[in-house]
Motif scaffolding. Structure first.
Motif, PDB file in Angstrom:
ATOM      1  N   ARG A 151      16.373  25.763 -40.375  1.00 33.66           N
ATOM      2  CA  ARG A 151      15.348  26.375 -39.510  1.00 33.66           C
ATOM      3  C   ARG A 151      15.397  27.899 -39.539  1.00 33.66           C
ATOM      4  NH1 ARG A 151      12.729  22.631 -36.680  1.00 33.66           N
ATOM      5  NH2 ARG A 151      13.728  20.592 -36.387  1.00 33.66           N
ATOM      6  N   THR A 167       8.234  25.927 -44.489  1.00 36.55           N
ATOM      7  CA  THR A 167       7.131  25.100 -43.981  1.00 36.55           C
ATOM      8  C   THR A 167       5.884  25.151 -44.862  1.00 36.55           C
ATOM      9  OG1 THR A 167       7.956  25.300 -41.712  1.00 36.55           O
ATOM     10  CG2 THR A 167       5.638  24.676 -41.992  1.00 36.55           C
ATOM     11  N   PRO A 168       5.441  26.334 -45.348  1.00 40.66           N
ATOM     12  CA  PRO A 168       4.252  26.339 -46.223  1.00 40.66           C
ATOM     13  C   PRO A 168       4.448  25.572 -47.534  1.00 40.66           C
ATOM     14  CG  PRO A 168       4.705  28.545 -45.374  1.00 40.66           C
ATOM     15  CD  PRO A 168       5.890  27.704 -45.038  1.00 40.66           C
ATOM     16  N   ARG A 222      13.750  19.697 -46.641  1.00 43.88           N
ATOM     17  CA  ARG A 222      13.792  21.010 -45.990  1.00 43.88           C
ATOM     18  C   ARG A 222      15.193  21.611 -46.075  1.00 43.88           C
ATOM     19  NH1 ARG A 222      11.424  19.015 -40.325  1.00 43.88           N
ATOM     20  NH2 ARG A 222      13.095  17.518 -40.777  1.00 43.88           N
ATOM     21  N   ARG A 231      15.160  29.488 -42.054  1.00 42.13           N
ATOM     22  CA  ARG A 231      14.204  29.840 -43.108  1.00 42.13           C
ATOM     23  C   ARG A 231      12.916  29.033 -42.954  1.00 42.13           C
ATOM     24  NH1 ARG A 231      17.796  31.997 -47.918  1.00 42.13           N
ATOM     25  NH2 ARG A 231      15.774  32.974 -48.292  1.00 42.13           N
ATOM     26  N   GLN A 232      12.669  28.570 -41.742  1.00 41.02           N
ATOM     27  CA  GLN A 232      11.524  27.700 -41.505  1.00 41.02           C
ATOM     28  C   GLN A 232      10.210  28.365 -41.896  1.00 41.02           C
ATOM     29  OE1 GLN A 232      11.486  26.108 -37.569  1.00 41.02           O
ATOM     30  NE2 GLN A 232       9.719  24.777 -37.911  1.00 41.02           N
ATOM     31  N   ALA A 233      10.093  29.661 -41.652  1.00 39.90           N
ATOM     32  CA  ALA A 233       8.838  30.357 -41.971  1.00 39.90           C
ATOM     33  C   ALA A 233       8.566  30.345 -43.467  1.00 39.90           C
ATOM     34  CB  ALA A 233       8.895  31.797 -41.455  1.00 39.90           C
ATOM     35  N   GLU A 234       9.607  30.358 -44.284  1.00 44.39           N
ATOM     36  CA  GLU A 234       9.420  30.314 -45.736  1.00 44.39           C
ATOM     37  C   GLU A 234       9.187  28.894 -46.233  1.00 44.39           C
ATOM     38  OE1 GLU A 234      12.469  33.025 -47.859  1.00 44.39           O
ATOM     39  OE2 GLU A 234      13.382  32.502 -45.943  1.00 44.39           O
TER      40      GLU A 234
END
Length: 613
Positions: free
Chosen positions: A587, A594-595, A464, A589-592
């Motif tokens: 975190r 995680t998927p 990550r 950029r967590q939305a980008e």
């Protein structure tokens, strides 16, 4: 040399056709590859140390004309018209679709000299960028530019570009020419360059450099360099401890200078003082940016590394040293018959995993020899290994690429370039090479064939965090490795070129980065698993940050490096850091990210298991 503007056109205009005719008379074998192996870059020496073409990359010694220049009357006339003290002079050729990478010249040599360009063969689309300015230097014109700013050259045509390039400290008459010159932003109306026709008038006697530096460096020169470089840093809290170290260093140098001056018996004292200062200041200064984008630690080292001439120092040349032509396969052995390398250590990991931090720390070992940076140019500078010449398939190399001739040549190129933490070249006997280049993560079978007893340090970092840093690198624009990649329709290609890159055109950047990480890691793990037992050591990025002393001690013991420094509670910021490290920074950029995790989960799980061994 720092100039008030990026480009200045001098009031001279030469006959490019006449120059091209003299250049055409030179044999192709007289052209030499760039000292760093930069693809598509070559040079033909015209003024070198002692006039020896084989010393065309050396920067120290009396500069004299080569036979090629003496046989070229118009080239001699062009140099004479500059009315300057002449240093190194070369014809510099940039092949079609090649470029000079974005860089800043922070070395001592460039701080004192201006670089004059006279285009001989060129095209209107050749672009020379310096700072925020861009020009096309037309054939026959005469230009200088600010080497202290970031600069870059791109030849986007299929035809080669050839410039006459003159290094010079100038002179009174030369600076009169500069003062009569035209800044690139000034209108041409009312300004004209005087035409220097072939054979018009007697060629003035050329003035060549005979002295390039003083050892030890005088107090006033050293003080001037330190004042200059610190004036180039934007004020920030991290600068204060560096300033204190520098101030104390200059004061101690002053004591030695007034006691001994240039007395050679005092050189060991000067050397000890310089080495102690560099050991102290480099970790603290690393990561502090100058206004031109360069790193303060690089600038300090570049300006001071020749403050004392060292008997076994790297040859003073462009990029500190150069690898000469391969003499024969026997050159891969030392004079006493032993091998030239002993258990070289290669740090491998996906890009943005922290390998620069680990490399710059381990390079402080008294046993480690490095080339001072990454080996992109050194490896890809060999025509057989040039990524562009291989059709930009990828940076992948395997054991089939390591023919006996290539292996011997590459070993010699490394041997000619390495130096230790005190900038000393190795003596007789094998050396412990330390190297890190993310592209080498795709070259483990190749490196194992070239260096059969090599050891590999796999640096593991939470995927990550790596994905977030890779995204940041692509978006920054500072890591573009193949900006003109044919067949690629996405953003300018950054970082290493992985197999299968063609399939990702048109995809969102997050998908490109995920595929780049997954491909690199999958290939890397497969290759490491195929090595003989005991050849792979695992390092963990979080352990390096949590307890750097313990982790460095463990790694040095594992690879057989000595260690004689206190690491302390933390490590310096690595030179290629885009933004300051911070726990949990990914975190943002967590939305980008995680998927993407499910898509790379098989390889990510395998990497975690491998790293926990």
């Amino acid at each position: 040399m720092k100039l008030p503007v990026p480009f200045i056109q001098l009031p001279l205009l030469f006959d490019a056709a006449a120059l091209a005719a003299e250049v055409a008379a030179f044999d192709e074998g007289m052209w030499r590859p760039h000292p760093t192996g930069m693809p598509g870059n070559s040079a033909l020496p015209l003024v070198t140390v002692e006039g020896d073409p084989a010393r065309g990359d050396s920067l120290e010694g009396p500069m004299r004309p080569t036979p090629a220049l003496l046989a070229s009357p118009y080239l001699m006339q062009v140099l004479g018209s500059l009315r300057a003290v002449i240093g190194r002079v070369r014809l510099m050729r940039l092949s079609g679709r090649a470029e000079v990478n974005l860089h800043v010249d922070t070395d001592y040599y460039w701080n004192e000299r201006v670089r004059v360009h006279v285009p001989i063969l060129t095209q209107p689309t050749v672009r020379f960028t310096c700072g925020d300015a861009q020009v096309n230097m037309a054939a026959g014109e005469c230009w200088i530019f600010d080497t202290w700013r970031l600069h870059h050259v791109l030849n986007d045509d299929d035809s080669p570009r050839i410039h006459l390039v003159v290094d010079s400290v100038g002179g009174a008459d030369f600076w009169d020419l500069v003062n009569a010159g035209r800044p690139h932003t000034a209108p041409r109306a009312g300004w004209a360059a005087g035409h220097v026709a072939p054979g018009c008038g007697a060629v003035p006697e050329l003035m060549f450099e005979s002295v390039n530096s003083q050892s030890p460096m005088s107090l006033w020169e050293l003080r001037g360099h330190m004042s200059f470089v610190f004036a180039e840093v934007e004020p920030q809290p991290r600068l204060e401890p560096v300033g204190r170290l520098a101030s104390a260093f200059v004061s101690r140098w002053q004591t030695l200078w007034f006691r001994h001056g240039t007395n050679e018996t005092a050189l060991p004292e000067y050397t000890a003082l310089l080495d102690a200062f560099l050991r102290q200041v480099m970790p603290v200064a690393r990561g502090i940016a100058l206004r031109n984008g360069a790193d303060l630690s690089d600038a300090i080292l570049g300006l001071l590394k020749r403050a004392v001439r060292r008997e076994n120092a790297p040859a003073s040349s462009e990029e500190s040293s150069r690898s000469g032509p391969v003499r024969n396969a026997a050159a891969a052995k030392t004079a006493d018959g032993r091998d030239d390398f002993e258990r070289p250590v290669f740090i491998v990991s996906p890009p943005r995993s922290g390998s620069t931090l680990l490399f710059e720390t381990l390079s402080r070992s008294p046993d480690a020899y490095t080339i001072g940076g990454e080996s992109h140019g050194l490896i890809e500078g060999m025509p057989e290994l040039d990524t562009a010449a291989r059709g930009h398939v990828s940076n992948r190399l395997d054991e089939n690429d390591a023919t006996p001739a290539i292996a011997a040549a590459l070993r010699e190129r490394f041997r000619n370039r390495v130096f230790d933490r005190q900038l000393r070249k190795p003596g007789p006997g094998p050396v412990r090479l330390l190297e890190k280049t993310p592209k080498n993560s795709l070259r483990i079978p190749f490196l194992h064939k070239v260096f059969p007893d090599a050891m590999f340090v796999y640096l593991y970092r939470d995927p990550r965090e790596v994905l977030a840093s890779m995204l940041e690198a692509w978006e920054s624009g500072g890591f573009r490795t193949y900006p003109q990649l044919r067949g690629w329709t996405g953003p300018p290609w950054s970082l290493l070129l992985t197999p299968g890159w063609q399939e990702w055109a048109g995809r969102p950047l997050v998908d490109i980065v995920a595929a780049q990480w997954e491909t690199t890691t999958r290939i890397l793990l497969e290759d490491l698993a195929a090595l003989p037992p005991g050849r792979c050591v695992v390092a963990r990025y979080e352990a390096l940050l949590d307890n750097p002393g313990r982790e460095i001690d463990r790694l040095c013991a594992a690879v057989g490096f000595g260690w004689d420094e206190a690491v302390g509670d933390g490590l310096p910021v690595a030179r290629h850091t885009v933004s300051a490290p911070q726990e949990g920074k990914w975190r943002r950029r967590q939305a980008e990210i995680t998927p993407l995790l499910q898509r790379i989960s098989t390889t990510a799980d395998r990497a975690a298991r491998f790293a926990s061994r």
